[in-house]
Scaffold this motif. Structure first.
Motif, mmCIF file in Angstrom:
data_model
loop_
_atom_site.group_PDB
_atom_site.id
_atom_site.type_symbol
_atom_site.label_atom_id
_atom_site.label_comp_id
_atom_site.label_asym_id
_atom_site.label_seq_id
_atom_site.Cartn_x
_atom_site.Cartn_y
_atom_site.Cartn_z
ATOM 1 N N ILE A 21 0.837 -1.204 0.000
ATOM 2 C CA ILE A 21 0.000 0.000 0.000
ATOM 3 C C ILE A 21 0.868 1.249 0.000
ATOM 4 C CG2 ILE A 21 -1.591 1.349 1.424
ATOM 5 C CD1 ILE A 21 -2.855 -1.359 2.233
ATOM 6 N N LEU A 22 1.936 1.251 0.782
ATOM 7 C CA LEU A 22 2.793 2.428 0.863
ATOM 8 C C LEU A 22 3.584 2.673 -0.424
ATOM 9 C CD1 LEU A 22 4.029 2.125 4.542
ATOM 10 C CD2 LEU A 22 2.323 3.700 3.613
ATOM 11 N N MET A 23 3.669 1.700 -1.310
ATOM 12 C CA MET A 23 4.368 1.866 -2.587
ATOM 13 C C MET A 23 3.433 2.338 -3.716
ATOM 14 S SD MET A 23 7.455 1.340 -2.153
ATOM 15 C CE MET A 23 8.064 1.229 -0.505
ATOM 16 N N LEU A 24 2.153 2.526 -3.434
ATOM 17 C CA LEU A 24 1.217 2.972 -4.463
ATOM 18 C C LEU A 24 1.528 4.406 -4.888
ATOM 19 C CD1 LEU A 24 -2.132 1.602 -3.022
ATOM 20 C CD2 LEU A 24 -0.777 0.627 -4.866
ATOM 21 N N ASP A 25 1.074 4.763 -6.065
ATOM 22 C CA ASP A 25 1.318 6.098 -6.609
ATOM 23 C C ASP A 25 0.097 6.989 -6.368
ATOM 24 O OD1 ASP A 25 2.642 8.126 -7.926
ATOM 25 O OD2 ASP A 25 1.857 7.539 -9.889
ATOM 26 N N LEU A 33 -3.441 6.461 5.627
ATOM 27 C CA LEU A 33 -4.779 6.183 6.156
ATOM 28 C C LEU A 33 -5.205 4.750 5.866
ATOM 29 C CD1 LEU A 33 -7.297 7.396 7.530
ATOM 30 C CD2 LEU A 33 -8.123 7.953 5.255
ATOM 31 N N VAL A 34 -4.989 4.285 4.654
ATOM 32 C CA VAL A 34 -5.364 2.915 4.296
ATOM 33 C C VAL A 34 -4.517 1.907 5.074
ATOM 34 C CG1 VAL A 34 -5.408 1.236 2.411
ATOM 35 C CG2 VAL A 34 -6.235 3.549 2.030
ATOM 36 N N ALA A 35 -3.243 2.179 5.264
ATOM 37 C CA ALA A 35 -2.385 1.280 6.043
ATOM 38 C C ALA A 35 -2.844 1.206 7.498
ATOM 39 C CB ALA A 35 -0.934 1.730 5.965
ATOM 40 N N ILE A 36 -3.249 2.327 8.070
ATOM 41 C CA ILE A 36 -3.750 2.338 9.454
ATOM 42 C C ILE A 36 -5.048 1.551 9.563
ATOM 43 C CG2 ILE A 36 -4.731 3.829 11.245
ATOM 44 C CD1 ILE A 36 -2.600 5.907 10.463
ATOM 45 N N VAL A 37 -5.935 1.729 8.596
ATOM 46 C CA VAL A 37 -7.199 0.976 8.602
ATOM 47 C C VAL A 37 -6.905 -0.520 8.481
ATOM 48 C CG1 VAL A 37 -9.300 0.513 7.286
ATOM 49 C CG2 VAL A 37 -8.622 2.861 7.773
ATOM 50 N N LEU A 38 -5.967 -0.880 7.625
ATOM 51 C CA LEU A 38 -5.598 -2.287 7.474
ATOM 52 C C LEU A 38 -5.063 -2.853 8.786
ATOM 53 C CD1 LEU A 38 -5.187 -4.706 5.519
ATOM 54 C CD2 LEU A 38 -2.867 -3.869 5.232
ATOM 55 N N LEU A 39 -4.200 -2.114 9.455
ATOM 56 C CA LEU A 39 -3.659 -2.579 10.733
ATOM 57 C C LEU A 39 -4.732 -2.668 11.813
ATOM 58 C CD1 LEU A 39 -0.320 -0.580 10.797
ATOM 59 C CD2 LEU A 39 -0.562 -3.055 10.576
ATOM 60 N N ALA A 40 -5.684 -1.745 11.793
ATOM 61 C CA ALA A 40 -6.718 -1.703 12.832
ATOM 62 C C ALA A 40 -7.758 -2.812 12.662
ATOM 63 C CB ALA A 40 -7.406 -0.342 12.829
ATOM 64 N N ARG A 56 -7.432 -3.193 -7.218
ATOM 65 C CA ARG A 56 -8.245 -2.003 -7.480
ATOM 66 C C ARG A 56 -7.979 -0.821 -6.564
ATOM 67 N NH1 ARG A 56 -13.864 -5.222 -7.109
ATOM 68 N NH2 ARG A 56 -12.993 -7.145 -7.881
ATOM 69 N N ILE A 57 -7.231 -1.002 -5.523
ATOM 70 C CA ILE A 57 -7.119 0.029 -4.482
ATOM 71 C C ILE A 57 -6.506 1.330 -4.998
ATOM 72 C CG2 ILE A 57 -4.906 -0.670 -3.532
ATOM 73 C CD1 ILE A 57 -6.298 -0.246 -0.754
ATOM 74 N N GLU A 58 -5.573 1.229 -5.927
ATOM 75 C CA GLU A 58 -4.945 2.443 -6.456
ATOM 76 C C GLU A 58 -5.968 3.295 -7.207
ATOM 77 O OE1 GLU A 58 -0.767 3.764 -8.558
ATOM 78 O OE2 GLU A 58 -1.325 1.666 -8.482
ATOM 79 N N ASP A 59 -6.837 2.652 -7.965
ATOM 80 C CA ASP A 59 -7.900 3.398 -8.670
ATOM 81 C C ASP A 59 -8.892 3.995 -7.672
ATOM 82 O OD1 ASP A 59 -6.835 2.828 -11.146
ATOM 83 O OD2 ASP A 59 -7.982 0.949 -11.334
ATOM 84 N N TRP A 60 -9.210 3.262 -6.606
ATOM 85 C CA TRP A 60 -10.155 3.762 -5.606
ATOM 86 C C TRP A 60 -9.620 5.003 -4.895
ATOM 87 C CZ3 TRP A 60 -11.410 -1.482 -2.794
ATOM 88 C CH2 TRP A 60 -12.202 -2.266 -3.625
ATOM 89 N N LEU A 61 -8.319 5.091 -4.716
ATOM 90 C CA LEU A 61 -7.741 6.204 -3.951
ATOM 91 C C LEU A 61 -7.456 7.444 -4.777
ATOM 92 C CD1 LEU A 61 -5.237 4.242 -1.685
ATOM 93 C CD2 LEU A 61 -7.489 5.127 -1.080
ATOM 94 N N ARG A 62 -7.586 7.390 -6.060
ATOM 95 C CA ARG A 62 -7.305 8.559 -6.907
ATOM 96 C C ARG A 62 -8.395 9.565 -6.838
ATOM 97 N NH1 ARG A 62 -2.764 7.964 -10.341
ATOM 98 N NH2 ARG A 62 -2.064 5.854 -10.135
#
Length: 62
Positions: A21-25, A33-40, A56-62
């Motif tokens: 997730i942290l390597m996404l563009d 935020l997504v990494a924290i939600v994943l950890l939680a 699909r997550i990269e498209d969702w976050l744009r």
């Protein structure tokens, strides 16, 4: 003993998913935020990430 092995597998997969997730563009705050939600959300978030969101997550976050 089995519980420890399952916990270790979950921890390794969660760390791997967070690195992916942290390597996404996308914007840094969205990645964090997504990494924290994943950890939680533990196993539920991990299952959702690998079964639904990984491609699909990269498209969702744009």
């Amino acid at each position: 003993m089995i519980g420890l092995i399952i916990w270790i597998i979950g921890a390794v997969l969660t760390i791997k998913a967070c690195f992916e997730i942290l390597m996404l563009d996308v914007a840094l705050w969205k990645r964090i935020l997504v990494a924290i939600v994943l950890l939680a959300t533990s196993w539920f978030g991990l299952a959702f990430y690998y079964l639904v969101a990984k491609g699909r997550i990269e498209d969702w976050l744009r």
